[in-house]
Design a protein around this motif. Sequence first.
Motif, PDB file in Angstrom:
ATOM      1  N   PRO A  27      -7.309  11.586   8.994  1.00 53.32           N
ATOM      2  CA  PRO A  27      -5.960  11.001   9.045  1.00 53.32           C
ATOM      3  C   PRO A  27      -5.675  10.156  10.274  1.00 53.32           C
ATOM      4  O   PRO A  27      -5.047   9.100  10.173  1.00 53.32           O
ATOM      5  CB  PRO A  27      -5.051  12.242   9.009  1.00 53.32           C
ATOM      6  CG  PRO A  27      -5.855  13.273   8.286  1.00 53.32           C
ATOM      7  CD  PRO A  27      -7.282  13.033   8.699  1.00 53.32           C
ATOM      8  N   ASP A  28      -6.132  10.586  11.456  1.00 56.65           N
ATOM      9  CA  ASP A  28      -5.813   9.824  12.667  1.00 56.65           C
ATOM     10  C   ASP A  28      -6.465   8.444  12.644  1.00 56.65           C
ATOM     11  O   ASP A  28      -5.839   7.435  13.006  1.00 56.65           O
ATOM     12  CB  ASP A  28      -6.210  10.601  13.921  1.00 56.65           C
ATOM     13  CG  ASP A  28      -7.674  11.002  13.947  1.00 56.65           C
ATOM     14  OD1 ASP A  28      -8.305  11.115  12.875  1.00 56.65           O
ATOM     15  OD2 ASP A  28      -8.221  11.207  15.056  1.00 56.65           O
ATOM     16  N   ILE A  29      -7.721   8.376  12.193  1.00 57.15           N
ATOM     17  CA  ILE A  29      -8.411   7.085  12.123  1.00 57.15           C
ATOM     18  C   ILE A  29      -7.818   6.226  11.015  1.00 57.15           C
ATOM     19  O   ILE A  29      -7.596   5.023  11.190  1.00 57.15           O
ATOM     20  CB  ILE A  29      -9.923   7.292  11.922  1.00 57.15           C
ATOM     21  CG1 ILE A  29     -10.520   8.002  13.139  1.00 57.15           C
ATOM     22  CG2 ILE A  29     -10.633   5.964  11.682  1.00 57.15           C
ATOM     23  CD1 ILE A  29     -11.974   8.373  12.988  1.00 57.15           C
ATOM     24  N   ARG A  35      -2.330   0.739  10.713  1.00 59.41           N
ATOM     25  CA  ARG A  35      -1.434   0.033  11.639  1.00 59.41           C
ATOM     26  C   ARG A  35      -2.027  -1.311  12.032  1.00 59.41           C
ATOM     27  O   ARG A  35      -1.320  -2.331  12.084  1.00 59.41           O
ATOM     28  CB  ARG A  35      -1.165   0.892  12.873  1.00 59.41           C
ATOM     29  CG  ARG A  35      -0.259   2.093  12.625  1.00 59.41           C
ATOM     30  CD  ARG A  35       0.252   2.691  13.926  1.00 59.41           C
ATOM     31  NE  ARG A  35      -0.827   3.201  14.769  1.00 59.41           N
ATOM     32  CZ  ARG A  35      -1.301   4.439  14.713  1.00 59.41           C
ATOM     33  NH1 ARG A  35      -0.817   5.296  13.825  1.00 59.41           N
ATOM     34  NH2 ARG A  35      -2.268   4.829  15.531  1.00 59.41           N
ATOM     35  N   TRP A  36      -3.322  -1.332  12.308  1.00 61.66           N
ATOM     36  CA  TRP A  36      -3.975  -2.595  12.639  1.00 61.66           C
ATOM     37  C   TRP A  36      -3.874  -3.564  11.460  1.00 61.66           C
ATOM     38  O   TRP A  36      -3.536  -4.740  11.638  1.00 61.66           O
ATOM     39  CB  TRP A  36      -5.444  -2.367  13.000  1.00 61.66           C
ATOM     40  CG  TRP A  36      -5.680  -1.955  14.422  1.00 61.66           C
ATOM     41  CD1 TRP A  36      -6.192  -0.772  14.867  1.00 61.66           C
ATOM     42  CD2 TRP A  36      -5.420  -2.741  15.588  1.00 61.66           C
ATOM     43  NE1 TRP A  36      -6.260  -0.763  16.243  1.00 61.66           N
ATOM     44  CE2 TRP A  36      -5.797  -1.968  16.712  1.00 61.66           C
ATOM     45  CE3 TRP A  36      -4.911  -4.021  15.803  1.00 61.66           C
ATOM     46  CZ2 TRP A  36      -5.676  -2.435  18.011  1.00 61.66           C
ATOM     47  CZ3 TRP A  36      -4.785  -4.484  17.107  1.00 61.66           C
ATOM     48  CH2 TRP A  36      -5.164  -3.696  18.189  1.00 61.66           C
ATOM     49  N   ARG A  37      -4.170  -3.063  10.258  1.00 57.44           N
ATOM     50  CA  ARG A  37      -4.141  -3.939   9.078  1.00 57.44           C
ATOM     51  C   ARG A  37      -2.745  -4.532   8.876  1.00 57.44           C
ATOM     52  O   ARG A  37      -2.595  -5.720   8.575  1.00 57.44           O
ATOM     53  CB  ARG A  37      -4.596  -3.165   7.836  1.00 57.44           C
ATOM     54  CG  ARG A  37      -4.801  -4.037   6.606  1.00 57.44           C
ATOM     55  CD  ARG A  37      -5.585  -3.298   5.518  1.00 57.44           C
ATOM     56  NE  ARG A  37      -5.741  -4.141   4.334  1.00 57.44           N
ATOM     57  CZ  ARG A  37      -6.523  -3.860   3.304  1.00 57.44           C
ATOM     58  NH1 ARG A  37      -7.243  -2.738   3.301  1.00 57.44           N
ATOM     59  NH2 ARG A  37      -6.614  -4.674   2.264  1.00 57.44           N
ATOM     60  N   ALA A  38      -1.722  -3.704   9.070  1.00 58.83           N
ATOM     61  CA  ALA A  38      -0.346  -4.195   8.955  1.00 58.83           C
ATOM     62  C   ALA A  38      -0.039  -5.248  10.016  1.00 58.83           C
ATOM     63  O   ALA A  38       0.671  -6.225   9.753  1.00 58.83           O
ATOM     64  CB  ALA A  38       0.634  -3.030   9.057  1.00 58.83           C
ATOM     65  N   ILE A 134     -10.128  -4.669   6.966  1.00 57.43           N
ATOM     66  CA  ILE A 134      -9.004  -4.591   7.904  1.00 57.43           C
ATOM     67  C   ILE A 134      -8.049  -5.778   7.765  1.00 57.43           C
ATOM     68  O   ILE A 134      -6.955  -5.767   8.324  1.00 57.43           O
ATOM     69  CB  ILE A 134      -9.486  -4.484   9.370  1.00 57.43           C
ATOM     70  CG1 ILE A 134     -10.487  -5.597   9.707  1.00 57.43           C
ATOM     71  CG2 ILE A 134     -10.072  -3.110   9.639  1.00 57.43           C
ATOM     72  CD1 ILE A 134     -10.815  -5.696  11.175  1.00 57.43           C
ATOM     73  N   ALA A 135      -8.461  -6.806   7.019  1.00 54.38           N
ATOM     74  CA  ALA A 135      -7.566  -7.926   6.721  1.00 54.38           C
ATOM     75  C   ALA A 135      -8.095  -8.626   5.471  1.00 54.38           C
ATOM     76  O   ALA A 135      -9.289  -8.911   5.380  1.00 54.38           O
ATOM     77  CB  ALA A 135      -7.493  -8.909   7.888  1.00 54.38           C
ATOM     78  N   HIS A 136      -7.194  -8.861   4.510  1.00 54.76           N
ATOM     79  CA  HIS A 136      -7.611  -9.473   3.254  1.00 54.76           C
ATOM     80  C   HIS A 136      -6.510 -10.386   2.748  1.00 54.76           C
ATOM     81  O   HIS A 136      -5.339 -10.006   2.698  1.00 54.76           O
ATOM     82  CB  HIS A 136      -7.899  -8.385   2.211  1.00 54.76           C
ATOM     83  CG  HIS A 136      -8.266  -8.932   0.867  1.00 54.76           C
ATOM     84  ND1 HIS A 136      -7.733  -8.462  -0.294  1.00 54.76           N
ATOM     85  CD2 HIS A 136      -9.127  -9.916   0.530  1.00 54.76           C
ATOM     86  CE1 HIS A 136      -8.245  -9.126  -1.327  1.00 54.76           C
ATOM     87  NE2 HIS A 136      -9.080 -10.024  -0.849  1.00 54.76           N
TER      88      HIS A 136
END
Length: 200
Positions: A27-29, A35-38, A134-136
């Motif tokens: 869960p933590d990862i 959050r990074w993806r957002a 992580i980004a799309h």
Amino acid sequence: MMRGTAPRKRQATTDEMSVGVILGFPPDIAEELQRWRASFGDPMAGVIPAHITLVTTTPTKDWEATRSHVREVARRQEPFTVTIAGTGSFRPVSPVVFLNVEDGFGHCVNLHEQLQTGPLERELPFAYHPHVTIAHDVPPESLDEAETVLKDYRATFPVVSMGLYEHDINGIWQLREELDFGIETDHTRGTSGTGGPDGN
């Protein structure tokens, strides 16, 4: 242990469905990567948890055969360690930036090759490449930012199970079973058991 929701009853050979199989993250990862993806403006950040896809959207007409197949692959697999580190991209073929899978890459490929047989066998448009999106489908500058900002990212964690998902009629991925590695299920012991993503 199998965790998940029981699927609605279906005829074994006539109702086609789409399934996927993924490796989830602690869960933590998972929360950190979401959050990074957002932050890169990816609209799917709040919908798709961080994961490694083993089987992308694959149609099947036989749920029971599919479930038995995935259970058997899980039973044969021992837990292993995954390290994700550094970034890569599928550009220009696809507007995707991802984290590389270092440790565990071979295990993921081996699982994919075992899973994508029998009731899940099909020709794939691209060779399988384990990764963590992580980004799309965001602007080029956001893809550039993702690739740069996370180039030194690194995380290591154990993988002890894989999730079997169904793509439901509303277009939502529903977890049907979380299958622990190396565990003999009720099904493999000969009694009936209970139970049960896209590439990015």
